[in-house]
Design a protein around this motif. Structure first.
Motif, PDB file in Angstrom:
ATOM      1  N   GLU A  96       0.808  -1.215   0.000  1.00  0.00           N
ATOM      2  CA  GLU A  96       0.000   0.000   0.000  1.00  0.00           C
ATOM      3  C   GLU A  96       0.844   1.268   0.000  1.00  0.00           C
ATOM      4  N   ASP A  97       1.891   1.314   0.837  1.00  0.00           N
ATOM      5  CA  ASP A  97       2.686   2.543   0.904  1.00  0.00           C
ATOM      6  C   ASP A  97       3.435   2.789  -0.394  1.00  0.00           C
ATOM      7  N   ASN A 129       0.828   3.864  -3.144  1.00  0.00           N
ATOM      8  CA  ASN A 129       0.387   5.249  -2.937  1.00  0.00           C
ATOM      9  C   ASN A 129       1.473   6.237  -3.347  1.00  0.00           C
ATOM     10  N   ASN A 163       1.361   9.168  -6.282  1.00  0.00           N
ATOM     11  CA  ASN A 163       1.749  10.561  -6.043  1.00  0.00           C
ATOM     12  C   ASN A 163       2.758  11.039  -7.077  1.00  0.00           C
ATOM     13  N   ARG A 223      -6.283   6.889  -8.002  1.00  0.00           N
ATOM     14  CA  ARG A 223      -6.659   7.122  -6.602  1.00  0.00           C
ATOM     15  C   ARG A 223      -8.112   6.728  -6.355  1.00  0.00           C
TER      16      ARG A 223
END
Length: 322
Positions: A170-171, A174, A178, A192
């Motif tokens: 997940e990190d 994400n 970005n 997103r």
């Protein structure tokens, strides 16, 4: 050195590196950005066109294209005042591809499915904010679907890209979104809005669905496969006409075929990554009964993250999740 290696093991292309931070040497990064502009061996581009595509000052592009030409990575065409991919880049590519015998086997499997499904079947690998077709097959009657080996497709607008980003921790996923937002804000907005649902679908079913993102006429389904050799996810994807395949039909008829195909390719990838490129590969399993309904009458689709990556089979429903 240890800390840098640990960071690279999380996400071969670090989010901070893509953003221009960290310990990346920018001139090297920009040189590769220029080479990425040349899609296909015959592409011819001038400094202004490259500048527009890369978002780099023309003076910077001019210095880099001069250096790349001296290195043989680009070739200058005086009559056109443009550049094309050079002999050294072609030779380097050929040398790298020579050891990938498994691609021939994958190509055969993709073509077998293309003869059963009225669409396109692809085997893709990530490159920054795009997925690139390593292998590609297309049904003869696949209307409105046109790509080829080497084609680049945006992560934010394709089933392959959505499956890839959903497979990342997940990190890491994400952070990648970005980074995409800095250059492709609309694509990042799409990702997103769908990333949570994509992760859930991948966790529960082993695949991701995406329709109408690249064009309203195309829908797709894709499954990621972990490659120990490249330390990233490669993705098997199937694209079809949305008018023929709604979401329910994709799940009922295409998903079983994709599972079988990705399972076979996963075995090939794991064998190749273990140095077993000559290991026997089982014949493709017989297509499910639902396949017989698929053709209309008359007609003869990183890296692991902070956790240790697992093979793609662990992404399937019923296997205990990722």
């Amino acid at each position: 050195m240890g800390r840098r290696s640990e960071r690279l093991s999380k996400q071969g292309m670090l989010a901070s590196d893509l953003a221009g931070d960290g310990d990346v040497i920018q001139v090297v990064s920009r040189a590769f950005d220029i080479l990425r502009c040349f899609e296909g061996h015959d592409a011819r581009l001038g400094n202004l066109e490259i500048s527009n595509r890369c978002g780099l000052p023309r003076s910077t592009v001019s210095r880099l294209t001069h250096t790349l030409t001296r290195m043989g990575q680009l070739a200058y065409l005086p009559a056109d005042q443009k550049y094309r991919i050079g002999s050294s880049a072609v030779a380097m590519s050929a040398s790298m591809m020579r050891g990938l015998q498994v691609r021939n086997l994958i190509r055969l499997r993709l073509q077998e499915v293309a003869e059963q499904v009225p669409g396109t079947i692809g085997f893709t690998i990530p490159d920054r904010f795009h997925m690139v077709y390593l292998e590609y097959a297309r049904a003869d009657h696949a209307l409105g679907l046109h790509s080829t080996t080497g084609s680049r497709i945006a992560m934010g607008r394709t089933a392959a890209g959505h499956a890839y980003t959903a497979a990342l921790d997940e990190d890491v996923g994400n952070a990648l979104i970005n980074d995409i937002a800095r250059e492709m804000p609309e694509d990042a907005k799409i990702l997103r809005g769908k990333i949570a649902g994509n992760r859930e679908c991948l966790r529960d079913n082993g695949y991701v669905l995406a329709g109408g993102l690249w064009t309203p006429h195309i829908t797709g389904i894709a499954t990621p496969i972990w490659s120990p050799q490249y330390q990233t996810y490669v993705v098997v994807t199937i694209g079809l006409l949305a008018a023929m395949y709604d979401e329910q039909r994709l799940q009922d008829e295409i998903a079983p075929i994709l599972r079988q195909l990705s399972g076979t390719i996963s075995m090939m990838v794991q064998n190749a990554d273990s140095g077993l490129t000559s290991a026997p590969v089982p014949d493709a399993p017989p297509a499910p009964t639902a396949q017989k309904k698929m053709l209309p009458e008359g007609m003869n689709e990183l890296e692991a993250g902070t956790r240790r990556p697992r093979p793609a089979r662990s992404l399937r429903a019923g296997d205990g999740g990722r």
